[in-house]
Design an enzyme around this catalytic site. Structure first.
Site, PDB file in Angstrom:
ATOM      1  N   ASN A 104       4.148 -34.294  10.019  1.00 47.35           N
ATOM      2  CA  ASN A 104       3.230 -34.127   8.886  1.00 47.35           C
ATOM      3  C   ASN A 104       3.497 -32.825   8.140  1.00 47.35           C
ATOM      4  O   ASN A 104       3.378 -32.760   6.919  1.00 47.35           O
ATOM      5  CB  ASN A 104       1.769 -34.272   9.346  1.00 47.35           C
ATOM      6  CG  ASN A 104       1.237 -33.041  10.020  1.00 47.35           C
ATOM      7  OD1 ASN A 104       0.803 -32.117   9.373  1.00 47.35           O
ATOM      8  ND2 ASN A 104       1.302 -32.995  11.342  1.00 47.35           N
ATOM      9  N   HIS A 121      10.439 -41.168  15.953  1.00 47.32           N
ATOM     10  CA  HIS A 121       9.184 -40.433  16.151  1.00 47.32           C
ATOM     11  C   HIS A 121       8.349 -41.115  17.238  1.00 47.32           C
ATOM     12  O   HIS A 121       8.213 -42.344  17.233  1.00 47.32           O
ATOM     13  CB  HIS A 121       8.385 -40.382  14.833  1.00 47.32           C
ATOM     14  CG  HIS A 121       7.243 -39.412  14.896  1.00 47.32           C
ATOM     15  ND1 HIS A 121       6.034 -39.741  15.453  1.00 47.32           N
ATOM     16  CD2 HIS A 121       7.146 -38.119  14.515  1.00 47.32           C
ATOM     17  CE1 HIS A 121       5.232 -38.685  15.391  1.00 47.32           C
ATOM     18  NE2 HIS A 121       5.887 -37.690  14.816  1.00 47.32           N
ATOM     19  N   SER A 148      -0.872 -29.467  13.198  1.00 49.81           N
ATOM     20  CA  SER A 148      -0.753 -28.882  14.542  1.00 49.81           C
ATOM     21  C   SER A 148      -0.638 -27.357  14.492  1.00 49.81           C
ATOM     22  O   SER A 148      -0.220 -26.736  15.464  1.00 49.81           O
ATOM     23  CB  SER A 148       0.461 -29.487  15.251  1.00 49.81           C
ATOM     24  OG  SER A 148       1.594 -29.432  14.403  1.00 49.81           O
ATOM     25  N   GLU A 178       5.227 -41.551  17.789  1.00 49.38           N
ATOM     26  CA  GLU A 178       4.149 -42.433  17.312  1.00 49.38           C
ATOM     27  C   GLU A 178       4.714 -43.802  16.932  1.00 49.38           C
ATOM     28  O   GLU A 178       4.166 -44.855  17.285  1.00 49.38           O
ATOM     29  CB  GLU A 178       3.459 -41.803  16.098  1.00 49.38           C
ATOM     30  CG  GLU A 178       2.373 -42.687  15.513  1.00 49.38           C
ATOM     31  CD  GLU A 178       1.860 -42.181  14.157  1.00 49.38           C
ATOM     32  OE1 GLU A 178       1.690 -40.961  13.999  1.00 49.38           O
ATOM     33  OE2 GLU A 178       1.625 -43.019  13.273  1.00 49.38           O
ATOM     34  N   CYS A 216      -6.059 -31.062  12.506  1.00 55.26           N
ATOM     35  CA  CYS A 216      -6.831 -32.240  12.083  1.00 55.26           C
ATOM     36  C   CYS A 216      -7.739 -32.628  13.253  1.00 55.26           C
ATOM     37  O   CYS A 216      -7.601 -32.075  14.359  1.00 55.26           O
ATOM     38  CB  CYS A 216      -5.879 -33.393  11.774  1.00 55.26           C
ATOM     39  SG  CYS A 216      -4.932 -33.874  13.224  1.00 55.26           S
ATOM     40  N   HIS A 234      -0.026 -38.942  19.800  1.00 53.10           N
ATOM     41  CA  HIS A 234       0.979 -39.857  19.238  1.00 53.10           C
ATOM     42  C   HIS A 234       0.902 -41.258  19.858  1.00 53.10           C
ATOM     43  O   HIS A 234       1.422 -42.205  19.294  1.00 53.10           O
ATOM     44  CB  HIS A 234       2.393 -39.354  19.536  1.00 53.10           C
ATOM     45  CG  HIS A 234       2.736 -38.070  18.890  1.00 53.10           C
ATOM     46  ND1 HIS A 234       3.027 -36.928  19.594  1.00 53.10           N
ATOM     47  CD2 HIS A 234       2.852 -37.740  17.591  1.00 53.10           C
ATOM     48  CE1 HIS A 234       3.316 -35.947  18.757  1.00 53.10           C
ATOM     49  NE2 HIS A 234       3.205 -36.415  17.534  1.00 53.10           N
ATOM     50  N   SER A 253       7.243 -30.882  13.466  1.00 49.02           N
ATOM     51  CA  SER A 253       6.050 -31.671  13.148  1.00 49.02           C
ATOM     52  C   SER A 253       6.292 -32.532  11.896  1.00 49.02           C
ATOM     53  O   SER A 253       6.627 -32.015  10.825  1.00 49.02           O
ATOM     54  CB  SER A 253       4.870 -30.710  12.924  1.00 49.02           C
ATOM     55  OG  SER A 253       3.943 -31.269  12.032  1.00 49.02           O
ATOM     56  N   HIS A 303       2.953 -29.914  18.426  1.00 50.09           N
ATOM     57  CA  HIS A 303       4.188 -29.176  18.160  1.00 50.09           C
ATOM     58  C   HIS A 303       3.865 -27.727  17.834  1.00 50.09           C
ATOM     59  O   HIS A 303       3.947 -27.309  16.686  1.00 50.09           O
ATOM     60  CB  HIS A 303       4.940 -29.817  17.000  1.00 50.09           C
ATOM     61  CG  HIS A 303       5.393 -31.200  17.303  1.00 50.09           C
ATOM     62  ND1 HIS A 303       6.204 -31.499  18.365  1.00 50.09           N
ATOM     63  CD2 HIS A 303       5.139 -32.375  16.705  1.00 50.09           C
ATOM     64  CE1 HIS A 303       6.437 -32.793  18.394  1.00 50.09           C
ATOM     65  NE2 HIS A 303       5.792 -33.350  17.403  1.00 50.09           N
ATOM     66  N   CYS A 358      -3.162 -41.759   7.677  1.00 54.98           N
ATOM     67  CA  CYS A 358      -4.525 -41.349   8.068  1.00 54.98           C
ATOM     68  C   CYS A 358      -5.191 -40.524   6.961  1.00 54.98           C
ATOM     69  O   CYS A 358      -4.502 -39.865   6.170  1.00 54.98           O
ATOM     70  CB  CYS A 358      -4.517 -40.624   9.407  1.00 54.98           C
ATOM     71  SG  CYS A 358      -4.106 -38.893   9.293  1.00 54.98           S
TER      72      CYS A 358
HETATM   73  S1  SF4 Z   1      -3.274 -39.621  12.941  1.00 54.45           S
HETATM   74 FE1  SF4 Z   1      -2.255 -37.734  13.455  1.00 54.45          FE
HETATM   75  S2  SF4 Z   1      -2.548 -36.420  11.657  1.00 54.45           S
HETATM   76 FE2  SF4 Z   1      -4.005 -38.118  11.469  1.00 54.45          FE
HETATM   77  S3  SF4 Z   1      -5.918 -37.346  12.390  1.00 54.45           S
HETATM   78 FE3  SF4 Z   1      -4.768 -38.401  14.005  1.00 54.45          FE
HETATM   79  S4  SF4 Z   1      -3.559 -36.809  15.020  1.00 54.45           S
HETATM   80 FE4  SF4 Z   1      -4.234 -35.994  13.048  1.00 54.45          FE
END
Ligand code: SF4
Length: 297
Positions: A237, A134, A280, A136, A22, A84, A235, A52, A207
């Protein structure tokens, strides 16, 4: 491998458009490499794995970019905060150790942190929908906690039950969500909070990149009898993506092409295979998976 051991070729393979890095991950990887190239004589390190993916971590190590498991007592040079994000306290510790911090928190993650802080400052009871362990989520919570004690993290109604009385008596509740969460998890929690809150404010902070990847992958799952999700099992996501698709069609989650060997029978039987990948997962790993299936190896 003997010729007769080769996989029978499937009729059709479709690769998702939103498969792999991403923009937040791309930005982090490119910036770290640029930092090292521009500062060849300085130590450049990252607190925690930048992404990751073992191949990428090894590539960074080869360029002289170290991955720190924790902040050492003394350090020098640049220390990168990964996408994160981190708590203000950790960023202070990085500085106190002697590093110059470079903050590569994804702008989308920053938005969640800011929204959580805004809600905490405005007197909301803050509910963060996400996995408490996590990185984040830890950073979002730490930022909000600087302004209020009324901050809780949950991915299920059961985890919120112990706070029900407090939430009921509080004047307003505010919700933010981990950027890579499933929308169904958010919806279930919002429905419950609606029934117990006097006033409810919801910020859907999943996101765009995650939302688009998940929605495209769902379509892919409907059109294929097997979907392969490529990416690290660490990971969030990627794991969520595989969970979502398992409800729609037969889905396997692999980290790389070598793992395809564990699913030979499933792949042979499939007429149509869809392939997607987490945020990732580098392009070359996705390509290797496709090539191995195409060659029937
Ligand atoms: S929030 Fe995480 S998954 Fe979404 S664009 Fe940013 S790094 Fe990528």
């Amino acid at each position: 491998m003997k010729k007769e051991d080769n996989l029978k070729l499937p009729k059709q393979i479709t690769l998702a458009k939103f498969a792999g890095f991403c923009y937040g991950v791309k930005r982090a990887v490119e910036t770290v490499k640029k930092l090292k190239a521009e500062n060849p004589d300085k130590n450049v390190s990252v607190l925690g794995e930048l992404i990751h993916n073992t191949d990428v971590i090894e590539e960074l190590e080869a360029l002289g970019i170290k991955t720190l498991k924790e902040i050492p007592a003394h350090g020098d040079g640049i220390c990168v905060v990964r996408s994160h994000g981190e708590s203000p306290e950790v960023i202070e510790q990085i500085k106190n150790a002697g590093f110059t911090p470079v903050d590569l928190t994804c702008p989308d993650v920053k938005k969640v942190q800011q929204k959580a802080v805004e809600l905490a400052k405005d007197g909301y009871y803050v509910v963060i929908v996400g996995k408490s362990e996590h990185p984040e989520v830890i950073a979002i919570k730490a930022n909000a906690k600087l302004w209020s004690d009324k901050v809780v993290v949950a991915t299920s109604i059961d985890q919120l039950k112990p706070f029900e009385t407090e939430i009921k008596s509080h004047k307003k509740t505010g919700v933010v969500v981990q950027t890579t969460q499933r929308i169904t998890t958010l919806n279930a929690i919002v429905e419950y909070l609606t029934s117990i809150s006097k006033e409810l404010h919801i910020a859907n902070t999943i996101c765009q990149s995650t939302a688009m990847r998940q929605s495209e992958a769902k379509e892919l799952a409907k059109e294929n009898d097997l979907v392969i999700v490529v990416g690290s099992k660490k990971s969030a996501n990627t794991t969520h993506l595989a969970e979502i698709l398992k409800d729609i069609t037969r889905t396997i989650h692999i980290e790389n092409d070598t793992e395809l060997d564990n699913y030979r029978e499933l792949i042979e039987k499939a007429e149509k295979i869809g392939i997607t990948a987490g945020a990732s997962t580098p392009q070359n790993i996705i390509e290797k998976v496709i090539k191995k299936i195409e060659k029937g190896e």
